[in-house]
Design an enzyme around this catalytic site. Structure first.
Site, PDB file in Angstrom:
ATOM      1  N   ALA A 198       7.126   9.965   5.600  1.00  0.00           N
ATOM      2  CA  ALA A 198       7.165   9.610   4.022  1.00  0.00           C
ATOM      3  C   ALA A 198       6.495  10.687   3.386  1.00  0.00           C
ATOM      4  O   ALA A 198       5.708  10.861   3.017  1.00  0.00           O
ATOM      5  CB  ALA A 198       6.086   7.981   3.897  1.00  0.00           C
ATOM      6  N   THR A 210      -1.526  13.168   1.447  1.00  0.00           N
ATOM      7  CA  THR A 210      -2.125  12.698   0.708  1.00  0.00           C
ATOM      8  C   THR A 210      -2.899  13.512  -0.034  1.00  0.00           C
ATOM      9  O   THR A 210      -3.856  13.634   0.455  1.00  0.00           O
ATOM     10  CB  THR A 210      -0.867  11.797   0.354  1.00  0.00           C
ATOM     11  OG1 THR A 210      -2.086  11.025   0.329  1.00  0.00           O
ATOM     12  CG2 THR A 210       0.022  11.514   1.097  1.00  0.00           C
ATOM     13  N   LEU A 224     -12.120  24.434   9.288  1.00  0.00           N
ATOM     14  CA  LEU A 224     -13.475  24.907   9.749  1.00  0.00           C
ATOM     15  C   LEU A 224     -14.024  23.599  10.708  1.00  0.00           C
ATOM     16  O   LEU A 224     -14.057  21.970  10.700  1.00  0.00           O
ATOM     17  CB  LEU A 224     -14.858  25.188   8.985  1.00  0.00           C
ATOM     18  CG  LEU A 224     -14.305  26.887   8.505  1.00  0.00           C
ATOM     19  CD1 LEU A 224     -15.344  27.172   6.912  1.00  0.00           C
ATOM     20  CD2 LEU A 224     -14.048  28.004   9.272  1.00  0.00           C
ATOM     21  N   LYS A 229     -17.312  15.855  -0.817  1.00  0.00           N
ATOM     22  CA  LYS A 229     -17.298  17.131  -0.080  1.00  0.00           C
ATOM     23  C   LYS A 229     -18.767  16.937   0.627  1.00  0.00           C
ATOM     24  O   LYS A 229     -19.021  16.635   1.755  1.00  0.00           O
ATOM     25  CB  LYS A 229     -17.108  18.282   0.275  1.00  0.00           C
ATOM     26  CG  LYS A 229     -15.944  19.175  -0.040  1.00  0.00           C
ATOM     27  CD  LYS A 229     -14.749  20.416  -0.777  1.00  0.00           C
ATOM     28  CE  LYS A 229     -13.647  20.905  -0.347  1.00  0.00           C
ATOM     29  NZ  LYS A 229     -13.437  21.825  -0.976  1.00  0.00           N
TER      30      LYS A 229
END
Ligand code: ADP
Ligand code: ASP
Ligand code: MG
Length: 818
Positions: free
Chosen positions: A509, A559, A617, A686
């Protein structure tokens, strides 16, 4: 002598009927050939009867089509052979005149008795047997109604075996005696049809009954073999129309074949096995379209048979009737009464499950028998129901029964465990189950909407253990998604050959389009297919992924969309694993993140997002391994933004700050909107993810921020941002020159210590491990209880579509667990 039965598809077309001729004429000894009606004709005869019964003039069209099909076939088969065609055409024409009169009668008087219906359907086999007998050299047509006799019992026509066997022997004795190649006779017999012993009316042996006709004749004549010629390469591990990977079983015992047929393996009509089993006559199932294939041999005992499970079969329209009552234990002979009541009413039960407490018994019957079964059982137990000793019967519809079958199951522990474990992991709950003490079959009932999925997971785990399938939905076909699809395409054959893993992409998609097919998408042309596909949106995506209800499925998010991330919980709830490069879910509200992880754990599936930090990583995986093995993460220091590192490594007297930002975007390092990198948001996300994975509860707002650009740059439009950016260049250049003098470099560092988090632009000196970090690389220093004095260091490419896609691929592979 041999009895050969050819089913509807084997006489359904000119090509198949010519194959039949070749196969039969190659026989050296006398044979009996039993034929079905031309494929689909029995259904059409029934349909036409219904139309006539309802006074619908369309019966005439249907009738003409049936007639046309027979005459077309005759015209092609006997082209230029008038001596055969002429008399055959006359016979067939007179059959059609009779048949038309019967339909007309039904139409006029609006009545279709079982007797009339039986007369109508008998024409299918009567017609086909005349055609085949005329076509085969040496063919002699025999009338099965002269020797297959039924008797009426409980409203059903059942075989009068004794009389039939005697009549068959008499009818066939001249043929059986004729045993030389030159005098070879081929007796052609219409299958399915019979005659009532007492009334002499036309009857039949039930749908699919031609197999049975052939078995009866084989048994009565002590044939050396019964051959069932059909349209598949033998008896297969599952219905090949549902399970694409089903394969032919070389040998089956009678018991195994009987169990599989009783539970819906349509390839042989269930009553067929018994007459030949009693006489120890082997059955061969062969393919008319591929006669060289050895097919399946069914016999008494299979030598050197190690396989615990031979096949899986299923019955779609199942109703489960539960007979229950609090004091049922005290009601005498409940089971005897249940079964004799059902038997007296001609209702067959194919599964029984009773709890050891004895206060409830569940019975599996076919949907069409359900209403009647409830009715007669309520009448039988009316007294107990009135006194409250028992409850009225409960019927649960919309179910399916599945059976796994194999005689060696009894010597192999753990089959039931594997069965139910496999179903559980796929989110399929078992409504009732039963295993006979003979241990040749375990049967169980599931919601019909899970039938296909159940068959697939079970087939996969019992028959293809050396060959696993993962069904992937890939969302997002930008740089990461596009790379991933390319990597899957190029690895596909190698994985299949060397790892016995089939990566089946069943959905792709983009934000606007979607293609979904359970058979798998051709990855070499997916962009063209998508371009031509219908428009799609987030709701359709969700519906398609959940609605396909396919086994071993993984949703792969490539996405950066919040809308897509919001679907994960639903997917995991439906036992669909999630692999994502999108950071939104793992860095969003803590409770939602924790819930996703908890769901995956509970369901035994995976929620993996290794590429959220450091692209390919192995950072999250390493933290998980450390924690799982008892270590504790004390401190994390990291450069986590490939974009920012690229910017601070590229900035120089020749390349201004604004220029570096533009380059980072052009080279695909930055997010599509580079502000997400520059405002520290990407690093904060992160850091939050690493901190959480290290076992601490943290939200994005908890992270202390020391940024290098004024907040005003992050408001307003992207265009404003690009035009204002150069205004920072002069200040950056001045600060850069000072830094240069001190032999230091800028690094945007994320830190976590004991759960406390911060991000800041730091000037690191030459001896710092972060100083030499090149290009867009990332680096992570993990200080743990085990790695305290010398922290663990993970370093390498931290951005880029290729390595990110590879990281996603590695997560997918870890789900395959190979
Ligand atoms: P015929 O017209 O030859 O009697 P049927 O349609 O009655 O053929 O039976 C053959 C079909 O049975 C196959 O085409 C296949 O789709 C279906 N089938 C269901 N289960 C099995 C199985 N376990 N092995 C082979 N075929 C099966
Ligand atoms: N023609 C019958 C049916 O379709 C019998 C058979 O094909 O075996 O049921
Ligand atoms: Mg059949």
């Amino acid at each position: 002598m041999k009895v050969m039965k050819f089913g509807g598809t084997s006489v359904g077309s000119v090509e198949s009927i010519q194959n039949l001729k070749r196969i039969v004429e190659a026989e050296k000894k006398p044979v009996v050939v039993v034929v079905s009606a031309l494929g689909g004709i029995t259904d059409l005869l029934l349909k036409t009867s219904r139309l006539a019964l309802n006074g619908d003039e369309h019966w005439r069209q249907e009738f003409s089509a049936i007639k046309q099909r027979h005459f077309d076939m005759i015209d092609t088969l006997f082209e230029g052979d008038e001596s055969r065609r002429e008399p055959l055409t006359q016979t067939i024409s007179s059959f059609f005149r009779e048949l038309e009169s019967i339909f007309y009668g039904v139409f006029l008087i609006h009545d279709l008795s079982p007797k009339t219906e039986a007369a109508i359907v008998s024409y299918g086999e009567r017609l086909s047997s005349h055609i085949v007998a005329t076509l085969i050299d040496g063919g002699v047509r025999m009338n099965s109604r002269d020797f297959i006799r039924t008797v009426k019992k409980q409203g059903n026509h059942v075989l009068d075996a004794e009389l039939t066997y005697r009549l068959v022997s008499e009818a066939f004795s001249p043929i059986c005696c004729c045993d030389t190649a030159t005098n070879k006779t081929v007796a052609v017999v219409p299958g399915f049809i019979a005659r009532d012993r007492d009334t002499h009316e036309t009857t039949n042996l039930g749908r699919g009954g031609s197999d049975y006709t052939a078995a009866i004749i084989a048994a009565a004549l002590d044939a050396e073999v019964l051959e069932i010629w059909t349209d598949v390469d033998g008896f297969m591990t599952a219905d090949p129309r549902v399970i694409k990977t089903a394969y032919t079983i070389n040998e089956l015992s009678y018991v195994e074949a009987m169990e599989l047929c009783n539970f819906g393996a349509k390839v042989v009509y269930p009553p067929t096995i018994y007459p030949v089993c009693v006489k120890n006559i082997p059955i061969k199932v062969k393919n008319t379209f591929n006669p060289e294939h050895p097919g399946t041999l069914i016999k008494q005992k299979i030598d050197n048979d190690k396989k615990p499970i031979k096949g899986i079969s299923s019955i779609k329209g199942t109703t489960l009737i539960t007979v229950t009552g609090l004091s049922m234990v005290g009601v005498i002979g409940v089971n005897r009464r249940i079964f004799s009541t059902l038997a007296e009413n001609g209702i067959s039960v194919f599964m029984v499950s009773q709890a050891s407490s004895e206060n409830s018994t569940s019975i599996g019957v076919r949907d069409e028998d359900a209403t009647r079964a409830v009715e007669v059982l309520n009448i039988e137990f009316a007294k107990e129901i009135v006194t409250g000793a028992m409850f009225p019967m409960q019927a649960e519809h919309g179910l399916a029964t599945i059976a796994i079958v194999g005689e060696n199951m009894k010597h192999t522990p753990g089959i039931a465990g594997k069965l139910f474990g496999t179903l559980g992991r796929s989110g399929i709950s078992v409504i009732a189950c039963a295993q006979g003490a003979s241990e040749t079959n375990i049967s169980f009932v599931v919601d019909a909407k899970y039938l296909r999925k159940s068959l697939n997971v079970l087939h996969d785990s019992f028959f293809l253990s050396e060959y696993k399938v993962l069904n992937l939905f890939i969302c997002g076909i930008g740089t990461v998604g596009g790379n991933l699809i390319e990597q899957i395409r190029s690895q596909y054959d190698t994985l299949k050959e060397t790892r016995q893993l089939k990566l089946n992409v069943v959905g792709i998609a983009s934000s606007k389009k979607g293609i979904f097919t359970r058979d798998g998408i051709d990855l070499s042309t997916y962009r063209e297919q998508l371009a031509q596909a219908e428009d799609s949106n987030i709701e359709r995506l969700k519906e398609e992924v959940i609605g396909m209800n396919i086994f071993n499925s993984v949703f792969v998010d490539c996405t950066a969309s919040a809308e897509v991330a919001a679907l994960y919980q639903d997917f995991l709830d439906h036992n669909i694993s999630v692999v994502t490069a999108n950071k939104i879910a793992a860095s969003g509200p803590y409770d939602a993140y924790a819930q996703l992880k908890k769901t995956a754990l509970k369901k035994g599936i995976k929620f993996l997002f290794e590429t959220n930090v450091g692209a390919g990583l192995p950072i999250i995986g390493t933290i998980n391994d450390l924690l799982n093995s008892g270590d504790k993460i004390l401190r994390i220091e990291a450069v986590l933004s490939g974009t920012l590192n690229f910017i601070f490594n590229t900035i120089s007297s020749d390349v201004s700050f604004s220029e570096t930002v533009r380059l980072a975007k052009e080279r695909g390092y930055s997010e599509p909107d580079p502000r997400i990198d520059l405002c520290g948001k990407d690093v904060i996300r992160k850091l939050v993810i690493l901190t959480r994975e290290a076992g601490y509860r943290v939200e994005q707002d908890d992270v202390e921020k020391h940024l290098f650009m004024p907040d005003s740059f992050f408001d307003g439009s992207l265009d404003d941002f690009w035009s204002n950016l150069p205004s920072l260049d002069a200040d950056f250049e001045m600060r850069r020159q000072e830094l240069d003098k001190e032999h230091k470099r800028w690094r945007f560092v994320a830190k976590m210590e004991g759960g406390r988090t911060s991000v800041s632009l730091e000037a690191v000196s030459q001896h710092h491990p972060f100083y030499g970090l090149e290009g867009s690389n990332n680096i992570v220093l993990l200080t743990t209880e085990r790695y305290r004095e010398y922290p663990m260091l993970i370093q390498g490419y931290g951005a880029g579509a290729g390595v990110t896609a590879a990281g996603v691929f590695a997560n997918i592979m870890s789900i395959a667990n190979i």
